[in-house]
Design a protein around this motif. Structure first.
Motif, PDB file in Angstrom:
ATOM      1  N   LEU A   1     -10.544   2.131  -0.881  1.00  0.00           N
ATOM      2  CA  LEU A   1     -10.675   3.189  -1.882  1.00  0.00           C
ATOM      3  C   LEU A   1     -12.130   3.429  -2.246  1.00  0.00           C
ATOM      4  O   LEU A   1     -12.582   4.569  -2.361  1.00  0.00           O
ATOM      5  CB  LEU A   1      -9.880   2.827  -3.141  1.00  0.00           C
ATOM      6  CG  LEU A   1      -8.367   2.784  -3.000  1.00  0.00           C
ATOM      7  CD1 LEU A   1      -7.733   2.482  -4.341  1.00  0.00           C
ATOM      8  CD2 LEU A   1      -7.841   4.090  -2.463  1.00  0.00           C
TER       9      LEU A   1
ATOM     10  N   LEU B   1      -9.187   7.970   8.989  1.00  0.00           N
ATOM     11  CA  LEU B   1     -10.193   9.000   8.724  1.00  0.00           C
ATOM     12  C   LEU B   1     -11.542   8.417   8.326  1.00  0.00           C
ATOM     13  O   LEU B   1     -12.589   8.939   8.708  1.00  0.00           O
ATOM     14  CB  LEU B   1      -9.710   9.925   7.599  1.00  0.00           C
ATOM     15  CG  LEU B   1      -8.662  10.941   8.010  1.00  0.00           C
ATOM     16  CD1 LEU B   1      -8.159  11.677   6.792  1.00  0.00           C
ATOM     17  CD2 LEU B   1      -9.254  11.937   8.997  1.00  0.00           C
ATOM     18  N   VAL B   2     -11.492   7.348   7.532  1.00  0.00           N
ATOM     19  CA  VAL B   2     -12.742   6.755   7.068  1.00  0.00           C
ATOM     20  C   VAL B   2     -13.246   5.801   8.139  1.00  0.00           C
ATOM     21  O   VAL B   2     -12.510   4.915   8.566  1.00  0.00           O
ATOM     22  CB  VAL B   2     -12.517   5.995   5.743  1.00  0.00           C
ATOM     23  CG1 VAL B   2     -13.780   5.286   5.318  1.00  0.00           C
ATOM     24  CG2 VAL B   2     -12.057   6.950   4.667  1.00  0.00           C
TER      25      VAL B   2
ATOM     26  N   THR C   1     -13.906   5.059   0.585  1.00  0.00           N
ATOM     27  CA  THR C   1     -13.490   6.457   0.697  1.00  0.00           C
ATOM     28  C   THR C   1     -14.246   7.326  -0.290  1.00  0.00           C
ATOM     29  O   THR C   1     -14.730   8.405   0.060  1.00  0.00           O
ATOM     30  CB  THR C   1     -11.981   6.583   0.430  1.00  0.00           C
ATOM     31  OG1 THR C   1     -11.285   5.766   1.349  1.00  0.00           O
ATOM     32  CG2 THR C   1     -11.521   8.015   0.572  1.00  0.00           C
TER      33      THR C   1
ATOM     34  N   THR D   1      -3.247   6.758   7.221  1.00  0.00           N
ATOM     35  CA  THR D   1      -3.996   7.952   7.633  1.00  0.00           C
ATOM     36  C   THR D   1      -5.424   7.880   7.129  1.00  0.00           C
ATOM     37  O   THR D   1      -6.379   8.208   7.842  1.00  0.00           O
ATOM     38  CB  THR D   1      -3.345   9.222   7.061  1.00  0.00           C
ATOM     39  OG1 THR D   1      -1.947   9.115   7.169  1.00  0.00           O
ATOM     40  CG2 THR D   1      -3.826  10.449   7.794  1.00  0.00           C
ATOM     41  N   LEU D   2      -5.563   7.432   5.895  1.00  0.00           N
ATOM     42  CA  LEU D   2      -6.899   7.309   5.315  1.00  0.00           C
ATOM     43  C   LEU D   2      -7.734   6.311   6.111  1.00  0.00           C
ATOM     44  O   LEU D   2      -8.914   6.540   6.368  1.00  0.00           O
ATOM     45  CB  LEU D   2      -6.767   6.849   3.864  1.00  0.00           C
ATOM     46  CG  LEU D   2      -8.019   6.968   3.011  1.00  0.00           C
ATOM     47  CD1 LEU D   2      -8.501   8.389   2.971  1.00  0.00           C
ATOM     48  CD2 LEU D   2      -7.729   6.472   1.612  1.00  0.00           C
TER      49      LEU D   2
ATOM     50  N   TYR E   1      -7.436  -2.991   0.867  1.00  0.00           N
ATOM     51  CA  TYR E   1      -7.082  -1.729   0.228  1.00  0.00           C
ATOM     52  C   TYR E   1      -8.080  -1.320  -0.846  1.00  0.00           C
ATOM     53  O   TYR E   1      -8.505  -0.182  -0.938  1.00  0.00           O
ATOM     54  CB  TYR E   1      -5.681  -1.836  -0.360  1.00  0.00           C
ATOM     55  CG  TYR E   1      -5.177  -0.573  -1.000  1.00  0.00           C
ATOM     56  CD1 TYR E   1      -4.800  -0.537  -2.329  1.00  0.00           C
ATOM     57  CD2 TYR E   1      -5.096   0.609  -0.266  1.00  0.00           C
ATOM     58  CE1 TYR E   1      -4.340   0.620  -2.907  1.00  0.00           C
ATOM     59  CE2 TYR E   1      -4.647   1.775  -0.842  1.00  0.00           C
ATOM     60  CZ  TYR E   1      -4.257   1.776  -2.155  1.00  0.00           C
ATOM     61  OH  TYR E   1      -3.810   2.925  -2.731  1.00  0.00           O
TER      62      TYR E   1
ATOM     63  N   GLU F   1       0.825  -1.199   0.000  1.00  0.00           N
ATOM     64  CA  GLU F   1       0.000   0.000   0.000  1.00  0.00           C
ATOM     65  C   GLU F   1       0.856   1.245   0.000  1.00  0.00           C
ATOM     66  O   GLU F   1       1.910   1.282   0.608  1.00  0.00           O
ATOM     67  CB  GLU F   1      -0.867   0.032   1.256  1.00  0.00           C
ATOM     68  CG  GLU F   1      -1.971  -0.975   1.238  1.00  0.00           C
ATOM     69  CD  GLU F   1      -2.848  -0.837   2.466  1.00  0.00           C
ATOM     70  OE1 GLU F   1      -3.851  -1.542   2.525  1.00  0.00           O
ATOM     71  OE2 GLU F   1      -2.507  -0.028   3.341  1.00  0.00           O
ATOM     72  N   PRO F   2       0.353   2.298  -0.639  1.00  0.00           N
ATOM     73  CA  PRO F   2       1.049   3.585  -0.542  1.00  0.00           C
ATOM     74  C   PRO F   2       1.118   4.044   0.903  1.00  0.00           C
ATOM     75  O   PRO F   2       0.307   3.647   1.736  1.00  0.00           O
ATOM     76  CB  PRO F   2       0.175   4.523  -1.365  1.00  0.00           C
ATOM     77  CG  PRO F   2      -0.606   3.646  -2.251  1.00  0.00           C
ATOM     78  CD  PRO F   2      -0.770   2.351  -1.559  1.00  0.00           C
ATOM     79  N   ALA F   3       2.061   4.922   1.147  1.00  0.00           N
ATOM     80  CA  ALA F   3       2.354   5.312   2.525  1.00  0.00           C
ATOM     81  C   ALA F   3       1.178   5.951   3.231  1.00  0.00           C
ATOM     82  O   ALA F   3       1.008   5.802   4.434  1.00  0.00           O
ATOM     83  CB  ALA F   3       3.553   6.254   2.533  1.00  0.00           C
ATOM     84  N   ARG F   4       0.324   6.672   2.496  1.00  0.00           N
ATOM     85  CA  ARG F   4      -0.725   7.436   3.168  1.00  0.00           C
ATOM     86  C   ARG F   4      -1.958   6.618   3.508  1.00  0.00           C
ATOM     87  O   ARG F   4      -2.897   7.163   4.084  1.00  0.00           O
ATOM     88  CB  ARG F   4      -1.154   8.586   2.247  1.00  0.00           C
ATOM     89  CG  ARG F   4      -0.151   9.699   2.216  1.00  0.00           C
ATOM     90  CD  ARG F   4      -0.193  10.485   3.503  1.00  0.00           C
ATOM     91  NE  ARG F   4       0.895  11.408   3.620  1.00  0.00           N
ATOM     92  CZ  ARG F   4       0.991  12.314   4.571  1.00  0.00           C
ATOM     93  NH1 ARG F   4       0.041  12.399   5.473  1.00  0.00           N
ATOM     94  NH2 ARG F   4       2.004  13.126   4.607  1.00  0.00           N
TER      95      ARG F   4
END
Lengths: 153, 85
Positions: free
Chosen positions: A127, A114-115, A130, A110-111, A123, A104-107
């Protein structure tokens, strides 16, 4: 309030937004009727609670993981009482620790925070959820702004 | 619980990434390589945070507004705006 740019792809007349708007308006009417009148901060909390609840109850989102997680979270907020001993969990979800998700991408972490409900998702699902969550959030912001404009004119 | 990890196609992920791209303002760039995916996720996180802050702020302003209303006019206003939008 300065709006950065007009919101694309948002259709305020779609059935999903109508459900969301109706739910929110009903909640607002209940808050307005409450007697005695709550303090400003308490009422702000109630309005905010109503905003997230109506997002979770809109017809598109009721099938979504994030909306169930959000409703669960809202119920916990409402039920915060000092004497409460335990929260009963219906099912324990085994969550893969983040260190073992190198693709997975680094961010993404955080996502996930938040969700609502993001931690347990794959993953791909994250998305999708989100995108749906963002659409509901935008609709809610639009709705509240419209109400404010309507009330203060 | 079965794991579908590597079965999800690159194509599906790209599709979702471009859907996110269309939702989040200021992120309309081409290419779905790893670097821009990270950037998009960062933009998305910032966007979600700013939307949530807006919800908080609008709740506060709505609360101010409702403080100045008595019961009857509050309901009338709500019904009026529901009908006119």
């Amino acid at each position: 309030m300065n709006r950065k740019n007009p919101l694309p792809n948002s259709n305020p007349n779609s059935p999903n937004s109508s459900m969301q708007a109706l739910h929110f308006l009903q909640a607002l009417a209940r808050i307005a009727r409450a007697a005695p009148k709550p303090a400003h901060s308490a009422r702000t909390r109630q309005i905010r609670h109503a905003a997230y609840a109506s997002m979770a109850h809109s017809s598109r989102s009721s099938r979504r993981t994030w909306s169930r997680a959000l409703l669960h979270r809202l119920r916990q907020w409402q039920q915060q009482r000092p004497g409460r001993l335990l929260t009963v969990r219906r099912r324990v979800r085994i969550v893969t620790p983040i260190t073992s998700r190198p693709e997975e991408p680094a961010r993404a972490e955080t996502l996930r925070q938040l969700v609502p409900g993001g931690r347990g998702m794959e993953y791909c699902n994250l998305l999708e959820e989100t995108a749906d969550y963002v659409q509901c959030l935008r609709a809610q912001v639009q709705l509240m702004q419209t109400l404010l404009d309507a009330f203060s004119s | 619980m079965s794991r579908r990890r590597s079965r999800i196609s690159e194509e599906e992920i790209n599709e979702l990434i471009s859907k996110l791209q269309s939702l989040v303002p200021e992120s309309r760039r081409c290419g779905s390589n790893r670097a821009s995916a990270t950037k998009l996720l960062k933009e998305t996180c910032n966007y979600i945070k700013s939307l949530q802050r807006e919800v908080d702020d609008l709740s506060d302003r709505l609360s101010d507004l409702m403080a100045g209303m008595d019961n009857n006019s509050a309901q009338a206003d709500i019904i009026r705006s529901l009908l006119s939008s």
